[in-house]
Write an enzyme that holds these catalytic residues in place. Structure first.
Site, PDB file in Angstrom:
ATOM      1  N   ASP A   1     -52.255  13.354  83.818  1.00 39.33           N
ATOM      2  CA  ASP A   1     -51.166  12.813  83.337  1.00 39.33           C
ATOM      3  C   ASP A   1     -50.675  13.985  84.876  1.00 39.33           C
ATOM      4  O   ASP A   1     -51.014  14.546  85.300  1.00 39.33           O
ATOM      5  CB  ASP A   1     -49.748  14.024  82.883  1.00 39.33           C
ATOM      6  CG  ASP A   1     -48.733  13.625  83.151  1.00 39.33           C
ATOM      7  OD1 ASP A   1     -47.709  13.148  84.077  1.00 39.33           O
ATOM      8  OD2 ASP A   1     -47.495  13.726  82.269  1.00 39.33           O
TER       9      ASP A   1
ATOM     10  N   ASP B   1     -47.036   7.646  81.340  1.00 38.04           N
ATOM     11  CA  ASP B   1     -47.525   8.625  83.141  1.00 38.04           C
ATOM     12  C   ASP B   1     -48.401   9.099  82.608  1.00 38.04           C
ATOM     13  O   ASP B   1     -48.551  10.339  83.420  1.00 38.04           O
ATOM     14  CB  ASP B   1     -45.916   9.593  82.775  1.00 38.04           C
ATOM     15  CG  ASP B   1     -46.035  11.271  81.700  1.00 38.04           C
ATOM     16  OD1 ASP B   1     -47.086  10.853  80.218  1.00 38.04           O
ATOM     17  OD2 ASP B   1     -45.785  11.502  81.282  1.00 38.04           O
TER      18      ASP B   1
ATOM     19  N   GLN C   1     -49.488  18.387  86.632  1.00 33.43           N
ATOM     20  CA  GLN C   1     -48.919  18.311  85.101  1.00 33.43           C
ATOM     21  C   GLN C   1     -50.234  18.451  83.989  1.00 33.43           C
ATOM     22  O   GLN C   1     -50.222  19.993  83.778  1.00 33.43           O
ATOM     23  CB  GLN C   1     -48.086  17.461  84.096  1.00 33.43           C
ATOM     24  CG  GLN C   1     -48.292  17.786  82.896  1.00 33.43           C
ATOM     25  CD  GLN C   1     -47.007  17.407  82.013  1.00 33.43           C
ATOM     26  OE1 GLN C   1     -46.306  16.957  82.362  1.00 33.43           O
ATOM     27  NE2 GLN C   1     -47.780  16.146  80.897  1.00 33.43           N
TER      28      GLN C   1
ATOM     29  N   TYR D   1     -47.639  24.905  75.411  1.00 35.67           N
ATOM     30  CA  TYR D   1     -47.459  23.679  75.642  1.00 35.67           C
ATOM     31  C   TYR D   1     -47.193  23.191  76.608  1.00 35.67           C
ATOM     32  O   TYR D   1     -46.662  23.333  77.337  1.00 35.67           O
ATOM     33  CB  TYR D   1     -46.004  23.599  74.542  1.00 35.67           C
ATOM     34  CG  TYR D   1     -45.709  21.993  74.567  1.00 35.67           C
ATOM     35  CD1 TYR D   1     -46.727  20.405  73.540  1.00 35.67           C
ATOM     36  CD2 TYR D   1     -44.485  21.359  75.374  1.00 35.67           C
ATOM     37  CE1 TYR D   1     -46.095  19.741  73.825  1.00 35.67           C
ATOM     38  CE2 TYR D   1     -44.919  19.967  75.832  1.00 35.67           C
ATOM     39  CZ  TYR D   1     -45.603  18.653  75.094  1.00 35.67           C
ATOM     40  OH  TYR D   1     -45.066  17.125  74.825  1.00 35.67           O
TER      41      TYR D   1
ATOM     42  N   LYS E   1     -48.862  16.294  75.921  1.00 28.73           N
ATOM     43  CA  LYS E   1     -49.362  16.067  74.456  1.00 28.73           C
ATOM     44  C   LYS E   1     -50.483  15.325  74.883  1.00 28.73           C
ATOM     45  O   LYS E   1     -50.824  15.019  76.316  1.00 28.73           O
ATOM     46  CB  LYS E   1     -48.814  14.703  73.524  1.00 28.73           C
ATOM     47  CG  LYS E   1     -47.926  15.457  72.740  1.00 28.73           C
ATOM     48  CD  LYS E   1     -48.190  15.473  71.963  1.00 28.73           C
ATOM     49  CE  LYS E   1     -47.905  16.534  70.711  1.00 28.73           C
ATOM     50  NZ  LYS E   1     -48.470  17.434  69.976  1.00 28.73           N
TER      51      LYS E   1
ATOM     52  N   ASP F   1     -52.250  12.508  74.531  1.00 25.53           N
ATOM     53  CA  ASP F   1     -52.048  11.297  74.977  1.00 25.53           C
ATOM     54  C   ASP F   1     -53.309  10.514  75.101  1.00 25.53           C
ATOM     55  O   ASP F   1     -54.090  10.420  75.868  1.00 25.53           O
ATOM     56  CB  ASP F   1     -52.239  11.417  76.900  1.00 25.53           C
ATOM     57  CG  ASP F   1     -49.542  11.509  76.466  1.00 25.53           C
ATOM     58  OD1 ASP F   1     -49.656  11.582  75.542  1.00 25.53           O
ATOM     59  OD2 ASP F   1     -49.391  11.800  77.706  1.00 25.53           O
TER      60      ASP F   1
ATOM     61  N   ARG G   1     -40.688  15.690  73.658  1.00 19.98           N
ATOM     62  CA  ARG G   1     -41.488  17.854  73.684  1.00 19.98           C
ATOM     63  C   ARG G   1     -41.889  17.747  73.091  1.00 19.98           C
ATOM     64  O   ARG G   1     -42.942  18.724  72.534  1.00 19.98           O
ATOM     65  CB  ARG G   1     -40.345  17.971  73.262  1.00 19.98           C
ATOM     66  CG  ARG G   1     -39.528  18.694  74.453  1.00 19.98           C
ATOM     67  CD  ARG G   1     -37.834  19.150  74.037  1.00 19.98           C
ATOM     68  NE  ARG G   1     -37.033  19.105  75.035  1.00 19.98           N
ATOM     69  CZ  ARG G   1     -36.645  19.629  76.599  1.00 19.98           C
ATOM     70  NH1 ARG G   1     -37.523  19.791  76.669  1.00 19.98           N
ATOM     71  NH2 ARG G   1     -35.792  19.140  76.935  1.00 19.98           N
TER      72      ARG G   1
ATOM     73  N   ASP H   1     -37.537   9.481  75.431  1.00 21.94           N
ATOM     74  CA  ASP H   1     -39.399  10.423  75.586  1.00 21.94           C
ATOM     75  C   ASP H   1     -40.037   9.149  74.798  1.00 21.94           C
ATOM     76  O   ASP H   1     -40.849  10.232  74.685  1.00 21.94           O
ATOM     77  CB  ASP H   1     -38.832  10.971  75.805  1.00 21.94           C
ATOM     78  CG  ASP H   1     -38.374  11.834  77.436  1.00 21.94           C
ATOM     79  OD1 ASP H   1     -37.507  11.819  77.570  1.00 21.94           O
ATOM     80  OD2 ASP H   1     -38.822  13.063  77.290  1.00 21.94           O
TER      81      ASP H   1
HETATM   82  C1  F6R Z   1     -43.653  14.111  76.014  1.00 20.15           C
HETATM   83  C2  F6R Z   1     -43.202  14.857  76.729  1.00 20.15           C
HETATM   84  C3  F6R Z   1     -41.568  14.675  77.228  1.00 20.15           C
HETATM   85  C4  F6R Z   1     -41.432  16.278  77.809  1.00 20.15           C
HETATM   86  C5  F6R Z   1     -39.754  16.506  78.506  1.00 20.15           C
HETATM   87  C6  F6R Z   1     -39.283  17.652  79.040  1.00 20.15           C
HETATM   88  O1  F6R Z   1     -45.119  13.923  75.242  1.00 20.15           O
HETATM   89  O2  F6R Z   1     -43.462  14.859  78.718  1.00 20.15           O
HETATM   90  O3  F6R Z   1     -40.800  14.966  76.269  1.00 20.15           O
HETATM   91  O4  F6R Z   1     -41.787  17.185  77.114  1.00 20.15           O
HETATM   92  O5  F6R Z   1     -39.107  15.122  78.788  1.00 20.15           O
HETATM   93  O6  F6R Z   1     -39.954  17.794  79.908  1.00 20.15           O
HETATM   94  P1  F6R Z   1     -40.289  18.531  81.099  1.00 20.15           P
HETATM   95  O7  F6R Z   1     -40.018  20.077  80.358  1.00 20.15           O
HETATM   96  O8  F6R Z   1     -41.077  18.717  81.736  1.00 20.15           O
HETATM   97  O9  F6R Z   1     -38.734  18.796  81.090  1.00 20.15           O
HETATM   98 MG    MG Z   2     -45.876  13.969  81.450  1.00 19.57          MG
HETATM   99 MG    MG Z   3     -48.011  11.147  78.801  1.00 18.19          MG
END
Ligand code: F6R
Ligand code: MG
Ligand code: MG
Length: 365
Positions: A11, A52, A94, A228, A231, A233, A265, A286
């Site tokens: 990603d 993504d 990321q 964290y 994930k 993926d 998340r 998400d």
């Molecule tokens: C899950 C994921 C999303 C983010 C969420 C918060 O794998 O990628 O659910 O965790 O959108 O994202 P940030 O912390 O980047 O704003």
């Molecule tokens: Mg991402």
């Molecule tokens: Mg992903």
């Protein structure tokens, strides 16, 4: 002809939010790999996305864990990150956890699944890719494909599959591995792989020939980074037809969506929905988590395809079921079993909250 099929993914930035890869990012990746094909490093390539995640599918003759191939993938991810940064995509870079490449992308953030084999007269391969979930998501599908006769009738009636398959299982927390033979050791196997956040099926082998049948990416991003960072993926390569499961036997487990960890998340359980590549756009909370399957025939390493396997209408019912399951899980809001249990959130948002509350706990005695 010996050929290596390498799938490296990362990603490197999402658009919009974490929902999908930007077309300009994919275009940059294609440029990088076209150049590598032009100078003979790659036999062939296919660039795609799952949500993504940018997916680099490459054939070559450099073998597994080749420094040249991993460097090509790393440089491609870095170059695509520049595109992502210029567009101010979300979470640009990321999954690139370090600044400098050191011989192999393992442990550096990107996911890797690779297998080297002698290309058969007809070499059918299916590549599974998932978004918004973790490495163990393939455990149940791989078990069904290679060990469950209710899924794979070939295990019962095809002589060349009747001796079964062996499963290499990785303990992703303790960093060790163990191999089980199916069918005779399936109960022991299930004790471990039934806990997919701890044990992940890394590879599957044909027992009679010892040929590689499947390989998955098993790295846990959070364990690498100690916090964290999104994930895993994961991806998975599966050889098909002949002494391996038929295409339909590989896809069949996905007609019954299962609950996997990930989603919003990375802290929830949600249904793994099989979709066409164009529908790998996890948007609702998400998610819910997605899986895509693309198929190729290999011809002297040339990737003949892809065919987008879950675009088939026979997966419509599974998608409907997954949406119903998503409704049921969402109903629980911040409660388990939708939200992951505390132990599984140890690398997510929990430590900060628990630290803050530490001094306020009073003994019950
Ligand atoms: C899950 C994921 C999303 C983010 C969420 C918060 O794998 O990628 O659910 O965790 O959108 O994202 P940030 O912390 O980047 O704003
Ligand atoms: Mg991402
Ligand atoms: Mg992903």
């Amino acid at each position: 002809m010996r050929i290596t099929l390498s799938v490296l993914k990362a990603d490197v930035g999402g658009y919009v939010g974490h929902s999908v890869s930007h077309p300009d990012v994919l275009a940059r990746a294609k440029e990088c790999l076209a150049e590598a094909k032009g100078n003979g490093l790659l036999v062939d390539y296919h660039v795609t996305k799952c949500g993504d995640d940018l997916q680099l599918i490459m054939t070559h003759q450099k073998g597994e864990e080749s420094e040249k191939i991993h460097k090509l993938a790393w440089d491609t991810f870095v170059s695509c990150t520049e595109v992502a940064k210029a567009l101010k995509l979300h979470g640009a870079g990321q999954d690139l956890l370090t600044d400098a490449f050191s011989g192999n992308v393992k442990g550096m953030g990107p996911g890797v699944a690779e297998m080297e084999f002698e290309e058969r007269a007809a070499e059918t391969v299916i590549i599974l890719m998932a978004d918004k979930t973790a490495a163990g998501a393939w455990n149940m599908p791989l078990y069904k494909i290679f060990a469950d006769p209710f899924n794979t009738i070939g295990l019962v009636i095809a002589e060349n599959m009747h001796d079964g398959f062996s499963f290499e299982v990785h303990d992703v927390k303790e960093h060790r591995k163990i191999t089980f033979n199916a069918p005779e050791e399936i109960y022991d196997l299930l004790v471990l792989i039934g806990a997919p956040s701890h044990f992940a099926v890394k590879a599957v082998y044909h027992r009679q020939s010892n040929k590689i049948a499947a390989v998955s990416s098993t790295q846990r991003l959070s364990f690498i980074a100690g916090r964290y960072v999104g994930k895993d993926d994961p991806v998975c390569i599966i050889r098909s037809q002949g002494e391996f499961p038929a295409v339909g036997e590989i896809l069949e487990p996905f007609t019954a969506p299962i609950l996997v960890e990930g989603w919003m998340r990375g802290s929830h359980q949600g249904p793994l929905m099989p979709v066409a590549v164009c529908d790998s756009t996890p948007t609702r909370f998400d998610g819910p988590p997605r899986v895509v399957a693309i198929g190729f025939q290999l011809s002297s390493g040339k990737l003949v395809g892809p065919r987008d396997m879950f675009a088939d209408i026979s997966f419509n019912h599974a998608r409907e079921q997954a949406n119903v399951m998503a409704d049921i899980m969402r109903r629980h809001g911040p409660f388990e079993p939708h939200r992951l249990p505390l132990e599984q959130m140890e690398y997510t948002t929990m430590p900060q909250v628990m630290n803050k509350l530490q001094g306020r706990f009073v003994s019950l005695d």
